[in-house]
Write a protein that holds these residues in place. Structure first.
Motif, PDB file in Angstrom:
ATOM      1  N   TYR A  98       0.830  -1.178   0.093  1.00  0.00           N
ATOM      2  CA  TYR A  98       0.005  -0.092  -0.133  1.00  0.00           C
ATOM      3  C   TYR A  98       0.821   1.231   0.054  1.00  0.00           C
ATOM      4  CZ  TYR A  98       0.938   0.420   4.983  1.00  0.00           C
ATOM      5  OH  TYR A  98       1.749   0.531   6.118  1.00  0.00           O
ATOM      6  N   GLY A 101       1.272   2.462  -3.592  1.00  0.00           N
ATOM      7  CA  GLY A 101      -0.056   2.691  -4.330  1.00  0.00           C
ATOM      8  C   GLY A 101      -0.692   1.556  -4.536  1.00  0.00           C
ATOM      9  N   LEU A 102      -0.358   0.215  -4.122  1.00  0.00           N
ATOM     10  CA  LEU A 102      -1.317  -0.790  -4.260  1.00  0.00           C
ATOM     11  C   LEU A 102      -2.355  -0.849  -3.155  1.00  0.00           C
ATOM     12  CD1 LEU A 102       1.534  -3.384  -5.003  1.00  0.00           C
ATOM     13  CD2 LEU A 102       0.163  -2.502  -6.724  1.00  0.00           C
ATOM     14  N   THR A 148      -0.719  -2.861 -14.929  1.00  0.00           N
ATOM     15  CA  THR A 148      -0.447  -1.747 -13.879  1.00  0.00           C
ATOM     16  C   THR A 148      -1.986  -1.731 -13.394  1.00  0.00           C
ATOM     17  OG1 THR A 148       1.610  -0.929 -14.864  1.00  0.00           O
ATOM     18  CG2 THR A 148       0.165   0.344 -13.651  1.00  0.00           C
ATOM     19  N   ARG A 149      -3.073  -1.280 -14.316  1.00  0.00           N
ATOM     20  CA  ARG A 149      -4.310  -1.188 -14.087  1.00  0.00           C
ATOM     21  C   ARG A 149      -4.842  -2.116 -12.976  1.00  0.00           C
ATOM     22  NH1 ARG A 149      -9.344  -2.460 -14.350  1.00  0.00           N
ATOM     23  NH2 ARG A 149      -8.991  -4.149 -16.036  1.00  0.00           N
ATOM     24  N   GLU A 152      -2.934  -1.667  -9.558  1.00  0.00           N
ATOM     25  CA  GLU A 152      -3.201  -0.677  -8.718  1.00  0.00           C
ATOM     26  C   GLU A 152      -4.797  -0.314  -8.638  1.00  0.00           C
ATOM     27  OE1 GLU A 152      -0.922   2.538 -10.605  1.00  0.00           O
ATOM     28  OE2 GLU A 152       0.951   1.424  -9.978  1.00  0.00           O
ATOM     29  N   GLN A 153      -5.705  -0.756  -9.274  1.00  0.00           N
ATOM     30  CA  GLN A 153      -7.148  -0.400  -9.222  1.00  0.00           C
ATOM     31  C   GLN A 153      -7.954  -1.743  -8.884  1.00  0.00           C
ATOM     32  OE1 GLN A 153      -9.176   1.212 -12.665  1.00  0.00           O
ATOM     33  NE2 GLN A 153      -7.275   2.621 -13.148  1.00  0.00           N
ATOM     34  N   ILE A 157      -2.344  -8.912  -8.766  1.00  0.00           N
ATOM     35  CA  ILE A 157      -1.085  -8.591  -9.295  1.00  0.00           C
ATOM     36  C   ILE A 157      -0.172 -10.056  -9.842  1.00  0.00           C
ATOM     37  CG2 ILE A 157      -0.085  -8.671  -6.842  1.00  0.00           C
ATOM     38  CD1 ILE A 157       1.997  -6.549  -7.524  1.00  0.00           C
ATOM     39  N   TYR A 165       7.219  -3.620  -8.259  1.00  0.00           N
ATOM     40  CA  TYR A 165       6.816  -2.783  -7.114  1.00  0.00           C
ATOM     41  C   TYR A 165       7.542  -3.031  -5.916  1.00  0.00           C
ATOM     42  CZ  TYR A 165       2.455  -1.833  -9.792  1.00  0.00           C
ATOM     43  OH  TYR A 165       1.628  -1.072 -10.521  1.00  0.00           O
TER      44      TYR A 165
END
Length: 607
Positions: A98, A101-102, A148-149, A152-153, A157, A165
């Motif tokens: 986190y 940005g995760l 990536t989307r 992160e969204q 992963i 990361y």
């Protein structure tokens, strides 16, 4: 007392960052284990020596070697943690991801679910070998953007994003980096020559607080396609100024043979001898029947030699150049030929299709009623066709998936409106099969009930479900381990049904991705040459494909060690890969190549 060479003793006596180089079988792993045990005695409570390797089978071999090392005490062994890079990275990301940005809750995007998620993008391009540089770059950009989307969204992963990361995390957070280096004051990096740029970024962060011991063979770099670079060892020297100790050509794996000498001459393409002890070159007649007959004969001979030796833990590996050939050899070994029975073996085949097929079978164990049950099955069948070919999705499979989905949607719409279903629909055969699995009376024995469902699919009028049944045969339920069977049995005892079979099984497959205690490989094994990296066997048989001719002209040349068996100015990667495969053997390597068109790497270079 282990009989150590002078250079190995130097490794034990030298402090600080180390770069230990050497050829296959030169004892890099052995001395690293002894060094780890030595350094473990200097640790404070709660600290460990971390030994990182790329593959779970390699980790298993290292764990086995540590366990068998009589000169290492139980206490010292307990302070050596052996792990894969991926498992180590995943542990850090789940706890601290986190910070970069995760989402707080992360899920592994398995190779199968990654293939499904990227199938639409990948299907728009030809195979990578046929793409221009511009097309390849565009495809990679679109794939990277989507991964990536997802990370992160959606918090999903994939393995290929772990290193990116983790590197970002260790460079962004001094606190996390200090926690890691305090817990692991010494980190051993196996197969260091194959580290990617993202992994090197991580190593630089770890080296700021931990002592690094890198093990490498510069001539064993076979993962350039995945991002390894020739400059990596020099970068390590320039950054950490390590003591460099070269074990050179010390050979502890195949001592008493000339396997290592032959493998080194493969790199140069010049052969100084007509024959080499421990090496057999065999030409076979270049057609399918005689090729597989020659392979079977040599395999049976190798197996007989190992059985005659009296070893209970013997290993013979058949190594082939491609994933497709792995499956073909395995299928051939499963066949009964004349009076010869099938060859019992383990095959390291791609598991994308089998795992996705198994999910359909496990879902049908749940016997979900009504339209929900039909739709659940349709979703999984569509996922099977979207992901079964991994990172090279078939357009026809994607069309099949869309057709099944559209047929179900139309039938569901008609049913909801109280109207008759279309008379002709691909959904009907699937629906009838689902109904047949609902009619089964289960026993509460996960294996027997699994086989009952698979049997219904094998007899189905739906060709797609027959495909699912066929692929699911490559999943050995009994080899998933006791934990899976116990969880399924507990689900049955609790609910009188397999209410959670799909989720239980998905968790089991994820656990397997990170499992460290794999059973060591024994007996006869079939795998592609890349998968053999870091392993060792009593005997190795390298088997490549044959040219297909029209008249006297070769029209295609598939499944060769060198693509199309074409001589090119730079075959360094192919030579390194071939060398690695040859040196996996302790006692003998047998190379089968077609007569009339032998592997170009076996043909001496012209002066």
């Amino acid at each position: 007392m282990v009989d150590l060479t002078k250079t190995q003793r130097d490794v034990l006596e030298t402090d600080g960052h180390l770069l230990v180089t050497g050829e296959p079988g030169s004892g890099k792993t052995t001395i690293a284990i002894l060094k780890a045990a030595q350094l473990s005695r200097r640790l404070r409570p709660a600290q460990s020596i971390l030994f990182l390797s790329f593959a779970r089978p390699t980790v298993s071999r290292v764990l086995e070697a540590i366990d068998e090392e009589k000169e290492i005490s139980t206490e010292d062994k307990s302070r050596i943690e052996v792990n894969t890079y991926h498992s180590f990275f995943w542990r850090l990301l789940k706890t601290h991801g986190y910070l970069v940005g995760l989402p707080r809750r992360l899920m592994l995007l398995t190779p199968q679910t990654e293939a499904i998620a990227l199938s639409t993008i990948r299907s728009k391009y030809k195979p990578d070998s046929k793409l221009s540089e511009t097309e390849r770059t565009e495809k990679q950009r679109r794939v990277s953007t989507e991964l990536t989307r997802l990370a992160e969204q959606e918090g999903r992963i994939c393995f290929d994003m772990f290193a990116f990361y983790t590197g970002k995390l260790l460079h962004a957070s001094n606190k996390v980096r200090r926690l890691v280096t305090a817990a692991f004051p010494v980190i051993i990096l196996d197969e260091f020559q194959d580290t990617t740029a993202d992994q090197w970024h991580i190593v630089k962060a770890l080296g700021s607080g931990s002592t690094l011991i890198a093990l490498a063979d510069p001539e064993q770099r076979i993962y350039e396609f995945a991002g390894s670079e020739a400059k990596r060892l020099q970068q390590f020297k320039d950054t950490f100024h390590p003591t460099v100790l070269d074990l050179k050509s010390d050979n502890h794996r195949s001592k008493g043979t000339e396997i290592g000498s032959f493998a080194n001459e493969v790199l140069r393409g010049n052969y100084s001898q007509n024959s080499y002890s421990g090496i057999q070159l065999v030409g076979y007649e270049p057609n399918e029947n005689q090729a597989f007959a020659a392979l079977r004969a040599r395999t049976i001979q190798a197996r007989a030699r190992r059985l005659k030796s009296g070893s209970r833990n013997w290993t013979v590996a058949v190594l082939v150049p491609t994933k497709r050939m792995t499956q073909r050899v395995s299928d051939s070994f499963h066949e009964r030929i004349g009076n010869m029975p099938p060859l019992n073996h383990m095959a390291a085949v791609d598991m994308d299709a089998p795992i996705l097929a198994a999910e359909v079978v496990f879902y049908l164990l749940q016997q979900t009623p009504g339209m929900e049950g039909y739709e659940g099955c349709v979703d999984l069948v569509c996922a099977f066709y979207r992901g079964k070919n991994g990172d090279e999705p078939s357009k026809s499979n994607l069309v099949d998936a869309d057709r099944v989905r559209a047929a179900f949607d139309r039938c569901a719409e008609k049913a909801a409106a109280g109207q008759p279903l279309p008379a002709k629909s691909v959904f009907h055969a699937l629906r009838e099969t689902v109904d047949a699995t609902r009619a089964l009376v289960f026993k509460g024995d996960p294996v027997a009930d699994w086989l009952a469902v698979r049997g219904v699919l094998e007899r189905s009028a739906c060709p797609r479900l027959r495909d699912v049944a066929e692929e699911s045969r490559n999943i050995r339920l009994l080899e998933r381990g006791m934990a899976l069977r116990q969880e399924l049995s507990q689900d049955w005892r609790t609910h009188g049904a397999y209410r959670n079979a799909l989720s239980i099984t998905r968790r089991a497959f994820v656990r397997e991705h990170f499992a460290m205690a794999n059973r060591p490989e024994r007996g006869l094994i079939v795998m592609n040459m890349h998968k053999a990296k870091g392993k060792q066997f009593d005997e190795v048989i390298i088997f490549e494909g044959w040219p297909l001719r029209a008249g006297r002209k070769i029209v295609s040349n598939p499944n060769r060690i060198v693509r199309n068996n074409e001589e090119r100015s730079d075959l360094s990667q192919e030579r390194q890969n071939f060398r690695v495969s040859i040196t996996r053997a302790r006692i003998q390597t047998t190379i089968l190549t077609p007569k009339g068109d032998p592997c170009v790497l076996l043909v001496p270079k012209k002066a």
